[in-house]
Design a protein around this motif. Structure first.
Motif, PDB file in Angstrom:
ATOM      1  N   LEU A 131       0.663  -1.099  -0.118  1.00  0.00           N
ATOM      2  CA  LEU A 131       0.189  -0.142   0.047  1.00  0.00           C
ATOM      3  C   LEU A 131       1.007   1.318   0.009  1.00  0.00           C
ATOM      4  O   LEU A 131       0.518   2.147  -0.495  1.00  0.00           O
ATOM      5  CB  LEU A 131      -0.938  -0.038   1.140  1.00  0.00           C
ATOM      6  N   ALA A 132       1.836   1.343   0.960  1.00  0.00           N
ATOM      7  CA  ALA A 132       2.777   2.493   0.922  1.00  0.00           C
ATOM      8  C   ALA A 132       3.515   2.486  -0.421  1.00  0.00           C
ATOM      9  O   ALA A 132       3.593   3.574  -0.904  1.00  0.00           O
ATOM     10  CB  ALA A 132       3.665   2.313   1.987  1.00  0.00           C
ATOM     11  N   PHE A 133       3.982   1.398  -1.056  1.00  0.00           N
ATOM     12  CA  PHE A 133       4.678   1.676  -2.230  1.00  0.00           C
ATOM     13  C   PHE A 133       3.812   2.119  -3.402  1.00  0.00           C
ATOM     14  O   PHE A 133       4.291   3.011  -4.099  1.00  0.00           O
ATOM     15  CB  PHE A 133       5.150   0.245  -2.696  1.00  0.00           C
ATOM     16  N   PHE A 134       2.513   1.780  -3.401  1.00  0.00           N
ATOM     17  CA  PHE A 134       1.426   2.225  -4.358  1.00  0.00           C
ATOM     18  C   PHE A 134       1.284   3.782  -4.146  1.00  0.00           C
ATOM     19  O   PHE A 134       1.226   4.611  -5.002  1.00  0.00           O
ATOM     20  CB  PHE A 134       0.245   1.385  -4.350  1.00  0.00           C
ATOM     21  N   VAL A 135       1.276   4.339  -2.897  1.00  0.00           N
ATOM     22  CA  VAL A 135       1.069   5.722  -2.464  1.00  0.00           C
ATOM     23  C   VAL A 135       2.091   6.427  -3.063  1.00  0.00           C
ATOM     24  O   VAL A 135       2.078   7.629  -3.685  1.00  0.00           O
ATOM     25  CB  VAL A 135       0.735   5.649  -0.947  1.00  0.00           C
ATOM     26  N   PHE A 136       3.309   5.868  -2.853  1.00  0.00           N
ATOM     27  CA  PHE A 136       4.565   6.597  -3.236  1.00  0.00           C
ATOM     28  C   PHE A 136       4.878   6.644  -4.514  1.00  0.00           C
ATOM     29  O   PHE A 136       5.449   7.473  -5.161  1.00  0.00           O
ATOM     30  CB  PHE A 136       5.926   6.205  -2.422  1.00  0.00           C
ATOM     31  N   ASN A 137       4.600   5.517  -5.145  1.00  0.00           N
ATOM     32  CA  ASN A 137       5.141   5.287  -6.760  1.00  0.00           C
ATOM     33  C   ASN A 137       4.074   5.206  -7.616  1.00  0.00           C
ATOM     34  O   ASN A 137       4.120   5.308  -8.920  1.00  0.00           O
ATOM     35  CB  ASN A 137       5.935   4.213  -6.675  1.00  0.00           C
ATOM     36  N   HIS A 138       2.686   5.093  -7.170  1.00  0.00           N
ATOM     37  CA  HIS A 138       1.633   5.094  -8.081  1.00  0.00           C
ATOM     38  C   HIS A 138       1.612   3.742  -8.789  1.00  0.00           C
ATOM     39  O   HIS A 138       0.980   3.863 -10.129  1.00  0.00           O
ATOM     40  CB  HIS A 138       1.523   6.298  -9.138  1.00  0.00           C
TER      41      HIS A 138
END
Length: 263
Positions: A131-138
């Motif tokens: 989830l964090a990776f998606f938020v930071f990198n889309h």
């Protein structure tokens, strides 16, 4: 060994659920802590290493404030999975003496239950990471589908060592203290806080001898870098892990006959 798993699969599931829920029994937030705890830790890692220390991974010239925290978190999850199994195994029989003395119970599933509970918490932490990776990198790397393949050898190895430690913990009570120190040593002697190429070449073979090192590097490849795992290396690791698991299971079944006398 596999026959025991299949025969007692329903018992394993029920006791794993009880183990997980019992850990948060009495708390207001209950099972939600399993999500908020890794989320809080990732937030702390991100702030400390990207804002305070302004850390970069190896010689990377890419200015990414969250990269180091995410890479660190992957290593912490892999280490935490193995460390939880190792630290709980020496006491798993000692804390369930009623199963040893009073009833006919498949004691060999107790380390399996500890492993399943540790895997549950690791999966929640991995969900927070993605989830964090998606938020930071889309985006999320498609190679994440290979994560079960990366985790499987580590789970097999952890189970085999868990059986060995569970047996030794009955006869040698100092094992629990020793394992706690060794699990901490494993963390610092594996690429959790630094990449393998950050070490001088003469020390790298010692780092790679750590069973965590290869798995951590493979997990970062499929989760962060979007690379395919090293299939040949995972196959070799799995073969060795199966041999260790079989040895640990055989040792546990051989020594369990004396548990009641010692306890």
């Amino acid at each position: 060994m596999l026959g025991s798993f299949l025969h007692h699969r329903h018992l394993i599931v029920q006791m794993t659920q009880r183990e997980i829920i019992g850990r948060y029994k009495g708390s207001v937030m209950g099972l939600a802590w399993s999500f908020f705890h890794p989320a809080l830790m990732l937030t702390v890692y991100t702030f400390v290493f990207s804002v305070v220390f302004k850390s970069r991974w190896g010689n990377s010239a890419v200015e990414n404030k969250t990269e180091f925290a995410l890479l660190l978190f992957v290593g912490m999850i892999m280490h935490g999975l193995l460390a939880e199994v190792l630290n709980r195994s020496p006491a798993v029989i000692l804390s369930n003496t009623n199963y040893v003395k009073r009833v006919v119970f498949p004691l060999e599933i107790l380390p399996v239950i500890s492993l399943c509970a540790a895997l549950f918490h690791s999966m929640v932490s991995l969900l927070v990471l993605l989830l964090a990776f998606f938020v930071f990198n889309h985006y999320v790397a498609w190679t994440v589908i290979f994560l079960p393949l990366v985790l499987m050898p580590l789970l097999i190895l952890a189970l085999g060592v868990g059986w060995l430690l569970a047996s030794l913990g009955v006869y040698l009570r100092d094992v629990g203290q020793t394992v706690g120190v060794l699990s901490m040593v494993l963390m610092f002697l594996s690429p959790v806080f630094y990449p393998v190429d950050a070490l001088p070449p003469q020390f790298r073979p010692w780092l790679l001898a750590n069973p965590l090192s290869f798995i951590i590097e493979q997990a970062r490849d499929v989760l962060i870098w979007g690379r395919l795992p090293a299939f040949a290396g995972l196959l070799s690791y799995t073969v060795v892990a199966v041999l260790i698991a079989w040895t640990g299971y055989a040792w546990f079944q051989k020594t369990r006959k004396g548990f009641a006398d010692v306890l």
